[in-house]
Design an enzyme around this catalytic site. Structure first.
Site, PDB file in Angstrom:
ATOM      1  N   ASP A 243      -6.275  53.582   6.928  1.00  0.00           N
ATOM      2  CA  ASP A 243      -6.285  54.420   5.722  1.00  0.00           C
ATOM      3  C   ASP A 243      -5.191  55.498   5.702  1.00  0.00           C
ATOM      4  O   ASP A 243      -5.481  56.689   5.465  1.00  0.00           O
ATOM      5  CB  ASP A 243      -7.676  55.048   5.533  1.00  0.00           C
ATOM      6  CG  ASP A 243      -8.772  54.006   5.354  1.00  0.00           C
ATOM      7  OD1 ASP A 243      -8.464  52.795   5.399  1.00  0.00           O
ATOM      8  OD2 ASP A 243      -9.946  54.392   5.188  1.00  0.00           O
TER       9      ASP A 243
ATOM     10  N   LYS B 216     -10.742  47.522   1.665  1.00  0.00           N
ATOM     11  CA  LYS B 216     -12.179  47.638   1.917  1.00  0.00           C
ATOM     12  C   LYS B 216     -12.784  48.659   0.966  1.00  0.00           C
ATOM     13  O   LYS B 216     -12.088  49.555   0.487  1.00  0.00           O
ATOM     14  CB  LYS B 216     -12.430  48.047   3.370  1.00  0.00           C
ATOM     15  CG  LYS B 216     -11.791  49.373   3.718  1.00  0.00           C
ATOM     16  CD  LYS B 216     -11.901  49.703   5.196  1.00  0.00           C
ATOM     17  CE  LYS B 216     -11.228  51.019   5.515  1.00  0.00           C
ATOM     18  NZ  LYS B 216     -11.803  52.188   4.853  1.00  0.00           N
TER      19      LYS B 216
ATOM     20  N   CYS C 216     -13.509  56.470   9.187  1.00  0.00           N
ATOM     21  CA  CYS C 216     -12.997  55.091   9.210  1.00  0.00           C
ATOM     22  C   CYS C 216     -12.387  54.692  10.554  1.00  0.00           C
ATOM     23  O   CYS C 216     -12.566  53.562  10.991  1.00  0.00           O
ATOM     24  CB  CYS C 216     -12.047  54.871   8.045  1.00  0.00           C
ATOM     25  SG  CYS C 216     -12.940  54.928   6.466  1.00  0.00           S
TER      26      CYS C 216
END
Ligand code: VGL
Ligand code: ZN
Length: 219
Positions: A18, A117, A162
């Protein structure tokens, strides 16, 4: 002193989690010092790790992890959804928005696959491997196995969400897992009793056998 880790391009892969403007200062879910990961990551993607994958948080408008989808609820509160506890976030990483792009300063040359995702409206997905029900796969495990990668070096955002969920799942799936600590930053939610903090995330990872190391130890 931690000894250097000698890399083997046949089995080692860099996992960039990310690296998106929305998780950096000025973004919609800014991680404190989130942009500080860009320098160390630039070193990693031009260093001895020649293969990389990246994840991209990729939510439709009205995603159920957004506080705005739950009238009367505020960002950073936790609610119960059918798959368990879910922290509510400000709207972020909306599909196609500038904040959801891979950061423009990120050199993508070595990124061989990008896993998006969190695109199902009713379920969040912190981990690169499974959605937050902890069983719906993203497909990354199959790609890594088919390619023969056995060790994963994680970097990116956010360390306590994450990155942590990805590293923990990777360890559970049998990979040798490292977190490149100076190439990560965490959200750092206040300790609200039982919630995830940077410290609890770190302890969970250590218990799972994940190792932490600075980028300079990679050779
Ligand atoms: C993340 C919260 C919500 C992350 C993504 O990248 O760690 N955290 N969505
Ligand atoms: Zn998200």
């Amino acid at each position: 002193m931690l000894s250097p880790v000698i890399l083997d391009p046949a089995r080692d892969v860099l996992g960039l989690i990310d690296v998106q403007p929305d998780f950096m200062p000025g973004g919609r879910l800014a991680v404190p010092e989130g942009d500080a990961v860009l320098g160390p990551i630039a070193g990693l993607v031009s260093g001895p790790l020649v293969h990389a994958f990246a994840t991209q948080d990729w939510h439709p408008p009205g995603h159920h992890s957004f506080a705005s989808a739950h009238p009367g609820r505020a960002a950073f509160e936790t609610i119960e959804l059918d798959y368990g506890a879910q922290t509510l976030w400000p709207d972020h990483a909306v599909q196609g928005s500038e904040g959801a792009a891979l950061h423009p300063a990120l050199d993508q040359a070595r990124i061989e696959v990008i896993i998006r995702k969190g695109f199902r409206r009713d379920i969040d997905s912190y981990s690169a491997f499974f959605e937050n029900d902890r069983k719906t796969p993203t497909g990354l495990d199959g790609w890594l196995r088919a390619r023969g990668f056995r060790r994963i070096f994680f970097a990116g955002l956010a360390m306590d969400f994450c990155v942590a969920y990805s590293a923990e799942d990777a360890a559970r799936l049998g990979y040798d897992v490292f977190v490149v600590e100076d190439a990560c930053r965490g959200i750092g939610l206040p300790d609200a009793g039982g919630g995830t903090t940077i410290e609890t995330a770190r302890a969970r990872l250590l218990a799972a056998g994940v190792r932490f190391l600075p980028a300079e130890k990679l050779r």
